[in-house]
Design an enzyme around this catalytic site. Sequence first.
Site, PDB file in Angstrom:
ATOM      1  N   CYS A   2     -12.119  -5.089  -8.185  1.00  0.00           N
ATOM      2  CA  CYS A   2     -13.480  -5.446  -8.601  1.00  0.00           C
ATOM      3  C   CYS A   2     -13.452  -6.493  -9.725  1.00  0.00           C
ATOM      4  O   CYS A   2     -12.448  -6.629 -10.429  1.00  0.00           O
ATOM      5  CB  CYS A   2     -14.190  -4.213  -9.114  1.00  0.00           C
ATOM      6  N   ARG A  27     -10.056 -11.953  -6.692  1.00  0.00           N
ATOM      7  CA  ARG A  27      -9.538 -10.604  -6.924  1.00  0.00           C
ATOM      8  C   ARG A  27      -9.745  -9.713  -5.704  1.00  0.00           C
ATOM      9  O   ARG A  27      -9.137  -8.656  -5.601  1.00  0.00           O
ATOM     10  CB  ARG A  27     -10.261  -9.979  -8.134  1.00  0.00           C
ATOM     11  N   TRP A  75     -14.698  -3.865  -4.882  1.00  0.00           N
ATOM     12  CA  TRP A  75     -13.666  -3.682  -3.865  1.00  0.00           C
ATOM     13  C   TRP A  75     -13.617  -2.177  -3.631  1.00  0.00           C
ATOM     14  O   TRP A  75     -13.180  -1.429  -4.503  1.00  0.00           O
ATOM     15  CB  TRP A  75     -12.340  -4.216  -4.400  1.00  0.00           C
ATOM     16  N   ASN A  99     -15.039  -1.220 -13.335  1.00  0.00           N
ATOM     17  CA  ASN A  99     -13.772  -1.428 -12.613  1.00  0.00           C
ATOM     18  C   ASN A  99     -12.886  -0.234 -12.936  1.00  0.00           C
ATOM     19  O   ASN A  99     -12.833   0.192 -14.089  1.00  0.00           O
ATOM     20  CB  ASN A  99     -13.050  -2.693 -13.092  1.00  0.00           C
ATOM     21  N   GLY A 100     -12.147   0.249 -11.939  1.00  0.00           N
ATOM     22  CA  GLY A 100     -11.250   1.378 -12.180  1.00  0.00           C
ATOM     23  C   GLY A 100     -11.668   2.577 -11.348  1.00  0.00           C
ATOM     24  O   GLY A 100     -12.443   2.436 -10.394  1.00  0.00           O
ATOM     25  N   GLU A 482      10.337 -11.034   1.193  1.00  0.00           N
ATOM     26  CA  GLU A 482       9.163 -11.726   0.654  1.00  0.00           C
ATOM     27  C   GLU A 482       8.541 -12.650   1.709  1.00  0.00           C
ATOM     28  O   GLU A 482       7.322 -12.731   1.843  1.00  0.00           O
ATOM     29  CB  GLU A 482       9.548 -12.509  -0.611  1.00  0.00           C
ATOM     30  N   LYS A 486       4.723 -12.346   2.966  1.00  0.00           N
ATOM     31  CA  LYS A 486       3.771 -13.462   2.877  1.00  0.00           C
ATOM     32  C   LYS A 486       3.094 -13.679   4.218  1.00  0.00           C
ATOM     33  O   LYS A 486       1.892 -13.852   4.304  1.00  0.00           O
ATOM     34  CB  LYS A 486       4.518 -14.738   2.527  1.00  0.00           C
ATOM     35  N   GLU A 489       0.646 -10.626   5.219  1.00  0.00           N
ATOM     36  CA  GLU A 489      -0.570 -10.413   4.430  1.00  0.00           C
ATOM     37  C   GLU A 489      -1.642 -11.464   4.687  1.00  0.00           C
ATOM     38  O   GLU A 489      -2.823 -11.155   4.625  1.00  0.00           O
ATOM     39  CB  GLU A 489      -0.265 -10.298   2.930  1.00  0.00           C
ATOM     40  N   HIS A 505      21.156  -2.068  15.105  1.00  0.00           N
ATOM     41  CA  HIS A 505      21.175  -0.604  15.002  1.00  0.00           C
ATOM     42  C   HIS A 505      19.821  -0.004  15.358  1.00  0.00           C
ATOM     43  O   HIS A 505      19.468   1.070  14.890  1.00  0.00           O
ATOM     44  CB  HIS A 505      21.613  -0.182  13.591  1.00  0.00           C
ATOM     45  N   LYS A 605      -6.319  -9.195  -5.652  1.00  0.00           N
ATOM     46  CA  LYS A 605      -5.337  -9.925  -6.450  1.00  0.00           C
ATOM     47  C   LYS A 605      -4.673  -9.031  -7.474  1.00  0.00           C
ATOM     48  O   LYS A 605      -3.481  -9.096  -7.695  1.00  0.00           O
ATOM     49  CB  LYS A 605      -6.027 -11.108  -7.151  1.00  0.00           C
TER      50      LYS A 605
HETATM   51  C1  F6R Z   1       1.442 -10.264  -2.538  1.00  0.00           C
HETATM   52  C2  F6R Z   1       1.070  -9.907  -3.900  1.00  0.00           C
HETATM   53  C3  F6R Z   1       1.236  -8.491  -4.321  1.00  0.00           C
HETATM   54  C4  F6R Z   1       1.555  -8.433  -5.831  1.00  0.00           C
HETATM   55  C5  F6R Z   1       1.559  -6.981  -6.298  1.00  0.00           C
HETATM   56  C6  F6R Z   1       1.927  -6.860  -7.754  1.00  0.00           C
HETATM   57  O1  F6R Z   1       1.302 -11.629  -2.326  1.00  0.00           O
HETATM   58  O2  F6R Z   1       0.607 -10.712  -4.640  1.00  0.00           O
HETATM   59  O3  F6R Z   1       2.218  -7.845  -3.577  1.00  0.00           O
HETATM   60  O4  F6R Z   1       2.786  -9.030  -6.051  1.00  0.00           O
HETATM   61  O5  F6R Z   1       0.289  -6.418  -6.091  1.00  0.00           O
HETATM   62  O6  F6R Z   1       1.056  -7.595  -8.557  1.00  0.00           O
HETATM   63  P1  F6R Z   1       1.457  -8.039 -10.023  1.00  0.00           P
HETATM   64  O7  F6R Z   1       2.553  -9.021  -9.905  1.00  0.00           O
HETATM   65  O8  F6R Z   1       0.204  -8.618 -10.594  1.00  0.00           O
HETATM   66  O9  F6R Z   1       1.903  -6.798 -10.729  1.00  0.00           O
END
Ligand code: F6R
Length: 610
Positions: A2, A27, A75, A99-100, A482, A486, A489, A505, A605
């Site tokens: 949020c 976000r 969110w 938020n929270g 990674e 990427k 997602e 395996h 985010k």
């Molecule tokens: C994926 C992504 C997430 C963050 C994860 C941790 O692209 O961005 O997997 O890496 O939510 O977020 P931070 O780095 O802000 O702790």
Amino acid sequence: MCGIIGYTGTRSVLPILLEGLSTLEYRGYDSAGVAVHQNGLQTVKSKGRLALLEEKLQARAHLEAATCGIGHTRWATHGEPSDQNSHPHGTDRLALVHNGIIENYLEIAAFLVEQGYTFSSQTDTESAAKLLDYHYAKSGDPQEAIFKTLAMLRGSYALGICFADYPERIYAVRKDNPLIVAKTPTGALIASDVPAVLAHTNTYWRPEEGVLAVLEKDAVRFFKSSGEEVSQKQECVDWNVAQAQKGGFPHFMLKEIHEEPTAISQTASAYMKDGLPHFNLELLDTDRLKEFRAIHIVACGTAMHAGLIGKSVIEQLCRVPVSVEIASEFRYRDPILHEQDLVILLSQSGETADTLAALRHAKANGVHTLAIVNVIGSTVAREADSVLYTLAGPEIAVASTKAYSVQCTLLYLLALRLGLVNGKLSAQTVREICEKLRVQVPAAVEEVLKSCDKVRAAAEKVVDAEHMFYIGRGVDCALCTEASLKLKEISYIHSEAYAAGELKHGTISLVVDGTPVVALSTVSSVAEKMLSGIREVASRGAKILCVTTKQISEQYDLPADIHLVLPEIDELLAPFPAICVMQLLAYYVSALKGLDVDKPRNLAKSVTVE
Ligand code: F6R
């Protein structure tokens, strides 16, 4: 997650709220709403994108005169995305954005029902709003009512509150959730994140937990629950609005990938002195560093994947054991920690709830904690024993890219420092690698960016895939995790990263005619083994996309349908251009599919809830 924005001052509040909310869109959200003072509190909310809220507001033209209000992008956590569940919540007396998560909201709701309150949403937030109303109705004093309410809440929150009786005032308070307060020439603002205030100012306060901010157009004041007025430290970022905008790129993600060369060179240069790694932290710049028996890197998602690169390079260069842990597991599984261990928390935002909880767990166990964080003054940064900031600038796209690269940069520097102090590396070697990290790496990434078209052409060949695999060995295996994250997602293509030797395996049964397999090969010592792995999938009809170093491409005859060759670089540093290729690949697949690259579905985010 949020987003919160609020303004009180001399300007019309709605454009400020809408602009702030739009800056916070990255976000992640599924509904939005505002409450403004205009002959009482007027609340307008809408499920869906901000444009729908704006449409509703157009029909309420008289609200344009309002100069004080709060806004929110939600969110969903408790209750589906809907108009009713959107924030603000409240009563005729007050409006509140949150938020929270309020963990004991059902308990509070039950108490309030006994007092005659009714509920119209499924949210935890409505309980907090109505509890505040209950206390305010009794005392008529906003400050007292807020602190009485906070005393009954369990969980995490950043709250922005307006009372109908105080049409020029906003109250804000936080616990385990980010919130900033800023003063501008025309008034005062609250926001959940720095980019939302950058159009107005780059200085702000991040109130301490439990300290109540009271904003009026001419003043911002802070109070403890005892009623005592306190001062808070003002912070400043050198980001500007342009940095938080797209700057001509179609998406933030592409812009941020293009910022990697600068971010890497800035981060590397900031932590070097006389050509050697230097952190300005007693712990990391002295012999104490070599006393660490083991290192635990704890993080989530992409940051955790950067930790895997850190493990590979630290173990290779320093022979110190490194474990990489998912923060949400670390915090609950009672990890074995020793006082001579170092726990490194990696986080772009510095607000990730699980990473923060893991940090607190490590501290409670008496282990030294080092945060590697991008957002200055964020909670993880402030609570860790030591902190190193990555210099990526604001990362807006939900999919993390440049933050990953700079996290890797700092972990390389840490490995070099550790190798130096424990005598595994000579000063000469460390100096040479540092120089390459500072100069050769950004140049190599720049070169990848110049050949974006080749990556785009490769993306065209896999855009229709339903499943994909990424395979590699050694550090490439870590990079593949990674690369695969990427892709899935932002493109919604299911993909898996596998150690090339492990595929046979079990998982190879999923490889059928035309299944795209991205084979990453940068480690010369296992290049031949990689070749066998590639042949195994090729002979099952896989569509092979090879990404290799120049040396490996010249040495081996790879059965590739598409072959991308990385710019020449010291093999130790090949992960940097390699991940750039992988990020671009994911980006182009998503863009070619016409998806919302910067705001993928269901994602946020900054994950500030557990
Ligand atoms: C994926 C992504 C997430 C963050 C994860 C941790 O692209 O961005 O997997 O890496 O939510 O977020 P931070 O780095 O802000 O702790």
